[in-house]
Structure formats: C-alpha cells, structure tokens
Scaffold this active site. Sequence first.
Site, PDB file in Angstrom:
ATOM      1  N   HIS A   1       0.851  -1.193   0.000  1.00 20.40           N
ATOM      2  CA  HIS A   1       0.000   0.000   0.000  1.00 20.40           C
ATOM      3  C   HIS A   1       0.886   1.242   0.000  1.00 20.40           C
ATOM      4  CE1 HIS A   1      -3.877  -1.858   1.963  1.00 20.40           C
ATOM      5  NE2 HIS A   1      -3.970  -1.822   0.649  1.00 20.40           N
TER       6      HIS A   1
ATOM      7  N   CYS B   1      -2.347   2.683   9.268  1.00 17.35           N
ATOM      8  CA  CYS B   1      -3.336   1.692   8.851  1.00 17.35           C
ATOM      9  C   CYS B   1      -4.539   1.671   9.792  1.00 17.35           C
ATOM     10  CB  CYS B   1      -2.699   0.310   8.783  1.00 17.35           C
ATOM     11  SG  CYS B   1      -1.672   0.038   7.326  1.00 17.35           S
TER      12      CYS B   1
END
Length: 315
Positions: free
Chosen positions: A172, A308
């Site tokens: 990511h 996150c």
Amino acid sequence: MTTSTPGPTQVPRHYLMCRPTYFTVSYEINPWMDRARPVDTALAVSQWERLRDVYLDLGHRVEQIAPEPGLPDMVYAANGATVVDGLVYSALFRHPERAPEGPAYLKWFADRGYVTHSADHVNEGEGDLLVAGDVVLAGTGFRTERSAHQEAASLWGREVVTLELVDPRFYHLDTALVVLRGSEGASVAPGGTPSPFLAPLPDGAARPLDPTHPGAARAAAEVPVDLAYYPPAFSPASQELLAERFPDAHHATEADALVLGLNAVSDGRHVVHAPAATHFAGALAERGYETLAVDTSELLRGGGGAKCCTLEIRS
C-alpha cells in the site's frame, strides 16, 4: 501545488478507528502475515488503545466503528474508505477475505449522513489514496487499480497523481509514504480554483460546488505540503515524479522503511510513528516536528501500523 515551508503547525483532526477485538492472522495476503506465529490479541488491543489515547491527548476527535466477527483486518480503518470534503469513496478490496469491510465502513458513514459513493473499481481506501494539499497521491501495483484513480478524480474534482509500487513489502502507498503536512487537504482543484464537483447525482454526473458549502470557504487557502517516502518502493518513473513535485521531501532509510516507519500519522506538527524508526524520528525532529513513538508491533503482524489503524475524516 504548494511545497514545504518552515514551521510545522498542528491542525485538529477527525479520525475513525476500529478496536481490534477480533484481530488475528488467519490468512496471508501480504508478506508481513504469517499464520504460523500466534497472535496476542490482548496485546494488540492494548497497543491500539494507547494509539487512540495519544490522539485524544493531542486534542483530536476520535470516533469508533464496531468491529465485526470474522473480519480480523477491520482494525486497519484507513483501508475502509477515503473521505474528502465530506464525500466518502468506499473501498473495494482486491482479496475476498476483506471484501465485507468496504460495505461495513460505507454503512457507518451513510448512517451518519455523509454523502457516499460505492466504488466501481478496486481500491483500498487511504491505504492507496493519500491527500497532499490540493492533490491526491494514489498508489497502484499490488492492490488499487489505476482505473480507481480516475474514478476518485472525477468524484472529488481533484488531480490524482498515480504512483507505482514495485516492492511487495510495501503493498500500500501508506507503507512507503507519509504526508507530514497537508493531509487535511485543500478544497481546490488543479490550478488553484475551487473544486467543480461536490457530490454525484443519481445519473452519475456531478453537481457544481455549492458556494455555501464549508469547503468553498477554504477553496483559496494554501496548504503547505511536506512528506517523507522510501524511494526504492517506487518504480523509476514514480521516483522521478516524486522528486519533481516534492524536491524537499525526506527520503527514509531502508531500516526505517522495513519497520513500517512510514506508516505514520501526522497532524501537521506531531508525528506518531513506530518506535523502531529511530533515524526517521531524528530526521523529523530536525525538520521541526514533535515525534511520538507508539508501539503497534503486534498489529504489524497483519502488515499495518499507526496509519493503517487511522482513517482521517475530512469534512
């Protein structure tokens, strides 16, 4: 687009988080996950509570979405959606194990009156869509499709800059890049003019920006942008693009990147980061930031850190 300027300044934030009540590693969808190693869920909860309390102590607003059984990665709230100017773009996960998270997060926002848009293209929320001033930096290569970048650009009326990730450990964008200043965004479109879009109409078109909308009042405001990233995580072309747009950005070391030191959260002045990212912390201090080391090592077992776990709501 504005670039970095001296004097980090705190900007109050609004975050959404999810308690890791059901956190475990029951499948493997990134290189950090290993089902053979037992997970200490109680420790994960304790670390998560500490992270939440740090945000509250800094004066930020933190809301919580209820965790759901069978969704161990729901704790990674940043992946659940992306919110810009109060307009929620849902996540559409690549892996079926996480697919139910997208609707769960979208329902949370819809139930609270947010304008929502269900994604047509695979994207994993703020994991791959990071606001940086008046643009959105968008990752691709492992999870989010390039077509989602165009969908997001049309939805928000903003320039979306595609960045290609090439190292699977940094699956990511938010594992390889952190926006230190400017993640609150600016309600402007490319060229510094007010965004021409606010929300989708039933026919898929967009209605013009309402001048009475709070975002319009901020349309002309300049938002300083500063960021840090790990160059080898990106393709050569994306490295060149980042260097051109952000010549003063901090380049993280491999050691800091490999402890997910860049999966950090900044309010413009304070940067919450992994304790093991020691060089990163020193570099931030030299740039005038206040660093706060918060241990999320048990949550790293699923491939995520502070960022996150933290979805920023821009309304």
